[in-house]
Design a protein around this motif. Structure first.
Motif, mmCIF file in Angstrom:
data_model
loop_
_atom_site.group_PDB
_atom_site.id
_atom_site.type_symbol
_atom_site.label_atom_id
_atom_site.label_comp_id
_atom_site.label_asym_id
_atom_site.label_seq_id
_atom_site.Cartn_x
_atom_site.Cartn_y
_atom_site.Cartn_z
ATOM 1 N N ARG A 1 30.414 66.579 51.476
ATOM 2 C CA ARG A 1 31.514 65.996 52.243
ATOM 3 C C ARG A 1 30.979 65.116 53.367
ATOM 4 N NH1 ARG A 1 36.416 70.099 53.109
ATOM 5 N NH2 ARG A 1 37.311 68.093 53.663
ATOM 6 N N LEU A 2 31.643 63.989 53.548
ATOM 7 C CA LEU A 2 31.287 63.041 54.611
ATOM 8 C C LEU A 2 32.501 62.848 55.513
ATOM 9 C CD1 LEU A 2 29.567 60.270 52.428
ATOM 10 C CD2 LEU A 2 28.461 62.202 53.571
ATOM 11 N N PHE A 3 32.254 62.566 56.788
ATOM 12 C CA PHE A 3 33.354 62.415 57.730
ATOM 13 C C PHE A 3 33.221 61.127 58.547
ATOM 14 C CE2 PHE A 3 33.375 66.861 56.702
ATOM 15 C CZ PHE A 3 34.726 67.139 56.592
ATOM 16 N N ALA A 4 34.373 60.687 59.021
ATOM 17 C CA ALA A 4 34.493 59.591 59.998
ATOM 18 C C ALA A 4 33.709 58.356 59.550
ATOM 19 C CB ALA A 4 34.093 60.089 61.387
ATOM 20 N N ARG B 1 31.860 58.544 56.203
ATOM 21 C CA ARG B 1 32.749 58.505 55.048
ATOM 22 C C ARG B 1 33.120 57.058 54.719
ATOM 23 N NH1 ARG B 1 37.836 58.286 55.818
ATOM 24 N NH2 ARG B 1 37.705 59.315 57.839
ATOM 25 N N ALA C 1 26.250 70.710 57.989
ATOM 26 C CA ALA C 1 26.931 72.010 57.892
ATOM 27 C C ALA C 1 26.874 72.467 56.441
ATOM 28 C CB ALA C 1 28.380 71.896 58.352
ATOM 29 N N GLN D 1 30.593 75.225 55.962
ATOM 30 C CA GLN D 1 31.354 75.083 57.201
ATOM 31 C C GLN D 1 30.702 75.762 58.392
ATOM 32 O OE1 GLN D 1 35.565 75.519 56.687
ATOM 33 N NE2 GLN D 1 35.596 74.023 55.023
ATOM 34 N N GLU E 1 29.096 74.138 49.902
ATOM 35 C CA GLU E 1 29.711 72.915 50.436
ATOM 36 C C GLU E 1 28.807 72.409 51.545
ATOM 37 O OE1 GLU E 1 34.040 72.491 51.070
ATOM 38 O OE2 GLU E 1 33.553 72.228 53.202
ATOM 39 N N ALA F 1 28.077 69.375 54.327
ATOM 40 C CA ALA F 1 28.736 68.263 55.010
ATOM 41 C C ALA F 1 27.742 67.559 55.916
ATOM 42 C CB ALA F 1 29.919 68.774 55.828
ATOM 43 N N LEU G 1 27.652 65.325 59.245
ATOM 44 C CA LEU G 1 28.557 65.126 60.372
ATOM 45 C C LEU G 1 27.983 64.085 61.330
ATOM 46 C CD1 LEU G 1 29.255 68.909 61.154
ATOM 47 C CD2 LEU G 1 30.406 67.456 59.487
ATOM 48 N N PRO G 2 28.652 62.948 61.491
ATOM 49 C CA PRO G 2 28.206 61.982 62.505
ATOM 50 C C PRO G 2 28.427 62.562 63.905
ATOM 51 C CG PRO G 2 30.282 61.267 61.535
ATOM 52 C CD PRO G 2 29.865 62.507 60.799
ATOM 53 N N GLU H 1 39.926 62.655 63.815
ATOM 54 C CA GLU H 1 39.622 63.266 62.516
ATOM 55 C C GLU H 1 38.946 64.604 62.775
ATOM 56 O OE1 GLU H 1 37.880 60.638 59.635
ATOM 57 O OE2 GLU H 1 36.797 62.263 58.617
ATOM 58 N N MET I 1 36.416 74.287 59.285
ATOM 59 C CA MET I 1 35.253 74.422 60.171
ATOM 60 C C MET I 1 35.631 74.180 61.626
ATOM 61 S SD MET I 1 31.469 72.676 60.148
ATOM 62 C CE MET I 1 30.353 73.010 61.537
ATOM 63 N N TRP J 1 36.171 63.721 65.504
ATOM 64 C CA TRP J 1 35.684 62.342 65.628
ATOM 65 C C TRP J 1 36.843 61.454 66.042
ATOM 66 C CZ3 TRP J 1 34.615 65.517 61.429
ATOM 67 C CH2 TRP J 1 33.301 65.986 61.383
ATOM 68 N N TRP K 1 35.141 53.525 65.467
ATOM 69 C CA TRP K 1 34.702 54.906 65.698
ATOM 70 C C TRP K 1 33.948 54.985 67.012
ATOM 71 C CZ3 TRP K 1 36.875 58.609 63.069
ATOM 72 C CH2 TRP K 1 37.383 58.330 61.801
#
Lengths: 92, 155
Positions: A13-16, A19, A65, A68, A82, A84, A86-87, B65, B70, B137, B148
């Motif tokens: 999973r990637l975020f922000a 992603r 992570a 989680q 899972e 991830a 996280l930036p 976001e 988590m 974020w 961002w």
């Protein structure tokens, strides 16, 4: 992705900003080598589609992570995990 | 990692819609008091979205976001650890997610303790902890473009 590859896969999973740079937020990725760490996956995914963050190593600003919970980038992954990327966090 | 104390009341809320922090506080207070045995000290922090971006442009909205699952777990763990370090009684953390407009509340932290020192210190420490260790974020929207945010604002 078919069932035989999914059984030894991890969910990435990637975020922000990460992603959006990669163009995807969630993907099942088969573990092709043992052990495989998040740092290995980072390199491999960047090589695979050239978009996640370039082929360079995992930058220190990116936290990892597993299931989680924060983890180090060299933790061996197990099928079904899972993971991830996280930036830098900007909450509050 | 401190052992969680079951008598310690930790409330964590992720809110997708605008909220009125004083109403949230009142509901939290009603949920466990006040009684004659209530802690004597209570400290609060309310954070709101400022009207300009980091670059000084007018801000239309801040988009938050998070990492569902988590983020809640991490907020709870940070609150538990902070409460244990300072020996406080009850902690409330409410945090917005989604699109938040200038002036709207984005975060509410409240701590009850026996003394003002632990109550005030726990609020400040927990606020810094969640800014750096809870997966949120921010994206600033200005002139129809989203950017961002790279880091936290100064203390």
């Amino acid at each position: 992705m078919n069932a035989s590859t999914a059984t030894n896969a991890v969910r990435v999973r990637l975020f922000a900003a990460l992603r959006e740079q990669a163009g995807w937020g969630e993907r099942l990725v088969p573990l092709t080598a043992s052990p495989t760490s998040p740092a290995d996956l980072w390199q491999r995914l960047a090589l695979d589609d050239g978009s996640a963050a370039g082929a360079a190593g995992l930058p220190p600003s990116i936290r990892v992570a597993i299931n989680q919970a924060f983890a180090t980038a060299d933790t061996p992954l197990s099928p079904g995990d899972e993971v991830a990327f996280l930036p830098p966090i900007t909450g509050g | 990692m401190p052992t969680p104390n079951p008598e310690r009341l930790i409330a964590v809320q992720l809110l997708e819609a605008p909220f009125e922090p004083l109403e949230g506080l009142a509901a939290w207070q009603r949920s466990h008091g006040p009684t004659a045995a209530s802690p004597a000290a209570e400290s609060h922090f309310i954070g709101r979205v400022r009207p300009t971006t980091a670059a000084g442009e007018p801000l239309e909205a801040l988009e938050l976001e998070h990492y569902p699952g988590m983020t809640e777990a991490q907020l709870r763990a940070l609150a538990e650890a902070c409460a244990a370090r300072h020996g406080v009684g009850a902690v409330l953390v409410a945090h917005r997610v989604g699109r938040v407009r200038p002036g709207e509340a984005i975060v509410l932290v409240a701590v009850q303790a026996d003394r003002r020192g632990p109550a005030l210190r726990c609020v400040q420490e927990l606020l810094e902890d969640l800014k750096h260790h809870a997966p949120f974020w921010k994206r600033e929207w200005s002139g129809g473009r989203g950017t961002w945010v790279a880091g936290n604002t100064p203390l």
